[in-house]
Design a protein around this motif. Structure first.
Motif, mmCIF file in Angstrom:
data_model
loop_
_atom_site.group_PDB
_atom_site.id
_atom_site.type_symbol
_atom_site.label_atom_id
_atom_site.label_comp_id
_atom_site.label_asym_id
_atom_site.label_seq_id
_atom_site.Cartn_x
_atom_site.Cartn_y
_atom_site.Cartn_z
ATOM 1 N N GLY A 1 0.780 -1.232 0.000
ATOM 2 C CA GLY A 1 0.000 0.000 0.000
ATOM 3 C C GLY A 1 0.803 1.268 0.000
ATOM 4 O O GLY A 1 0.243 2.351 0.190
ATOM 5 N N SER B 1 -4.868 -5.628 3.679
ATOM 6 C CA SER B 1 -4.025 -5.876 2.508
ATOM 7 C C SER B 1 -4.824 -6.436 1.335
ATOM 8 O O SER B 1 -4.491 -6.184 0.178
ATOM 9 N N LEU C 1 -6.171 -3.732 -1.132
ATOM 10 C CA LEU C 1 -5.245 -2.851 -1.846
ATOM 11 C C LEU C 1 -5.228 -3.199 -3.331
ATOM 12 O O LEU C 1 -5.353 -4.360 -3.716
ATOM 13 N N VAL D 1 -4.542 2.390 -1.655
ATOM 14 C CA VAL D 1 -3.245 2.318 -0.982
ATOM 15 C C VAL D 1 -3.408 2.616 0.502
ATOM 16 O O VAL D 1 -4.500 2.945 0.973
ATOM 17 N N ARG D 2 -2.321 2.503 1.214
ATOM 18 C CA ARG D 2 -2.314 2.895 2.628
ATOM 19 C C ARG D 2 -1.763 4.304 2.815
ATOM 20 O O ARG D 2 -2.230 5.045 3.664
#
Length: 585
Positions: free
Chosen positions: A202, A307, A310, A316-317
């Motif tokens: 991410g 996860s 993603l 994304v993170r």
């Protein structure tokens, strides 16, 4: 764009048919849920331990589904008691769990077709004859935790698409083929824009080509908002737990926050910028004359997304938003929303997204805070501002945030796909005495709480970059390109003139590279066209050197013949494309 409820009913009914076919072919399978989704449906299964279901099994399942559909079986609805439902599904543990979780007294209904029984609210089509045998296709298999909980069983999710007519399915599959070619993850590698590390999920590693475009996009938005009266700020990436508790994020959003500790105090890496902006507002005494105060930040935020959700740079993170908060009086809401809508339309026009823009007004949810009267007033102000900006909207009942209604703006890309990007949300709660207690001195010399508008045009810059990559298929408008001009000498003897052209264009602010390597000119041009998709390739030789000209090969050479420019004339030609954010050829 309104949801086609009849088509969604067809899709949900087809999901039941798929579940029936799976149970026939794989006895002992346990069934979970199978809702309709965009373009189709899915169903979650728990296959026997000795069964490995893969895409290789799709043809057999599709064949069995067509056999069921040909039987013209009715979908029969029946209401049952909780005790009856538990008895009917005693061999299906996931259904039993769902039944036990239902409140006492709630209506429980089942649907049956061709002897297959499912727990379902419905609705469904009258019979299987309403589902065209050639209008569905199984697409993929994925893992999915039961009820989205990673402490529960991992199920097998089978995705399928479904339409009214075979031609609709054909068109959709054609679109998917084109989307595959445009996949931003593949083009990101091909054009050397970015990469993603499996050990750091991410998070985006931007390469020089991609970062050049990213900065161009950010600078473009910065120029727009400065002209629109915003003040750019920067707030800390890490802020204390006490602030997030006051704002309400700690109780509502903590599971999505990365936290840390220092000197026995807890902190969080910010998932959004709004509390920091109110901290700036609260740092000194404010007057009604200071309002509206438009605070903008390209602040890097981090969210602990699972996860499994993603997707490239689309989900994304770590990301940056073209984020801003407008702190204003109630009387200023409508004019500020109107001003924002005009900004958004102006921006989307530069990307060609202004033609088919979808706007949705999300109204008061059941778990709202504040009075109904305040909500009605806020919704009316958003609706009026939207209309004043020349945009129609559709209502999304009950889809507003708990603190206020919002407008959501969805753009449509070159493949007809929808992407919700822009938003403006009306918030009475965060500035309130119960939260961050923002105040200003009014004309009556008394203290008042302002209203806060949360807004973004592009949303996440990472996601918007992904949308642009796929929308343009990597062939970006000149102003956005990481390489706008390539200079190629016909032979090494003309490297000096190629260098001169390069330096003059570079000094003018054009992104240009000179390819002076001792290599065949045609090979250079081929590599540039493939690896960079450069809009203008300038070929220079004896004639160009003696006349101080350049011969331009356009990226779309099949549509525009090559042309010779005086060097100064070409420079002005390209600068016009860049400065006007020209979106065409």
């Amino acid at each position: 764009m309104a949801v086609d409820e009849k088509l969604q009913t067809v899709r949900h009914s087809c999901a039941h048919v798929m579940a029936e076919a799976v149970l026939r072919l794989f006895p002992g399978t346990k069934i979970a849920i199978g809702p309709a989704i965009d373009n189709g449906f899915y169903y979650d299964f728990d296959f026997p331990t000795d069964t490995k279901f893969t895409e290789a099994d799709f043809p057999a399942v599709e064949k069995e589904m067509r056999k069921i559909l040909a039987g013209n079986h009715e979908f029969v609805r029946k209401e049952v008691s909780k005790a009856e439902a538990l008895e009917l599904f005693k061999d299906q543990p996931y259904k039993v769990e769902l039944i036990n979780d239902l409140p006492d007294g709630e209506t429980i209904s089942t649907y049956e077709q061709d002897g297959y029984l499912d727990l379902c609210r419905g609705p469904h089509v009258e019979s299987t004859k309403e589902i065209n045998q050639q209008s569905f296709k199984l697409m993929s298999v994925a893992g999915a935790y039961w009820r989205g909980d990673n402490t529960k069983a991992m199920l097998t999710r089978v995705y399928a698409v479904c339409f009214y007519k075979p031609n609709d399915l054909k068109d959709y599959l054609t679109m998917l083929e084109e989307a595959e070619k445009r996949d931003h993850r593949k083009l990101g590698i091909a054009l050397d824009l970015f990469h993603l590390e499996p050990e750091d999920p991410g998070q985006v590693f931007w390469h020089p080509n991609g970062w050049s475009m990213y900065v161009t996009l950010q600078d473009y938005m910065r120029e727009k908002i400065v002209k629109d009266g915003y003040l750019e700020v920067n707030t800390p990436a890490v802020m204390p737990k006490v602030l997030w508790e006051k704002s309400g994020h700690w109780s509502h959003y903590q599971k999505n926050m990365f936290t840390t500790e220092s000197e026995k105090k807890q902190f969080a890496i910010k998932p959004m910028n709004c509390p920091g902006h109110l901290e700036i507002f609260n740092s000194r005494s404010r007057s009604y004359k200071d309002l509206p105060m438009r605070i903008a930040e390209f602040g890097h935020c981090v969210r602990n997304e699972p996860s499994g959700t993603l997707h490239g740079i689309m989900r994304v993170r770590g990301f940056v938003q073209d984020d801003a908060h407008i702190i204003c009086t109630e009387e200023q809401i409508e004019s500020e929303v109107t001003k924002f809508c005009k900004l958004l339309l102006d921006v989307y026009k530069d990307f060609g997204f202004d033609k088919n823009l979808l706007v949705k007004l999300s109204t008061m949810p059941e778990d709202h805070v504040g009075t109904i009267e305040t909500w009605q007033q806020a919704e009316a102000k958003l609706a009026a501002a939207c209309k004043a900006s020349g945009m129609d909207y559709e209502i999304q009942p009950g889809e507003g945030a708990f603190y206020g209604p919002k407008l959501e703006f969805t753009l449509i890309d070159a493949l007809g796909r929808q992407w919700q990007c822009g938003t403006i949300q009306l918030d009475y709660q965060l500035p309130s005495a119960e939260r961050l207690n923002a105040q200003y001195i009014g004309a009556d010399n008394q203290k008042h709480h302002p209203v806060m508008l949360h807004r973004a045009v592009l949303g996440s810059l990472e996601r918007f970059m992904g949308i642009l990559i796929e929308n343009y298929a990597g062939v970006f408008p000149t102003w956005l390109c990481f390489e706008q001009v390539a200079v190629v000498p016909v032979a090494p003897d003309f490297n000096d003139y190629a260098q001169k052209v390069y330096e003059e264009l570079k000094a003018a602010g054009i992104k240009v590279n000179a390819y002076l390597e001792d290599e065949n000119m045609k090979n250079k041009i081929k590599d540039i066209s493939t690896a960079h998709r450069t809009p203008y390739i300038l070929v220079v030789g004896e004639k160009e050197k003696s006349e101080n000209t350049v011969t331009c090969r356009f990226r779309f050479s099949s549509k525009i013949p090559q042309r010779t420019f005086a060097l100064g004339e070409f420079k002005e030609y390209v600068l016009d494309k860049i400065n006007t954010h020209f979106n065409g050829i």
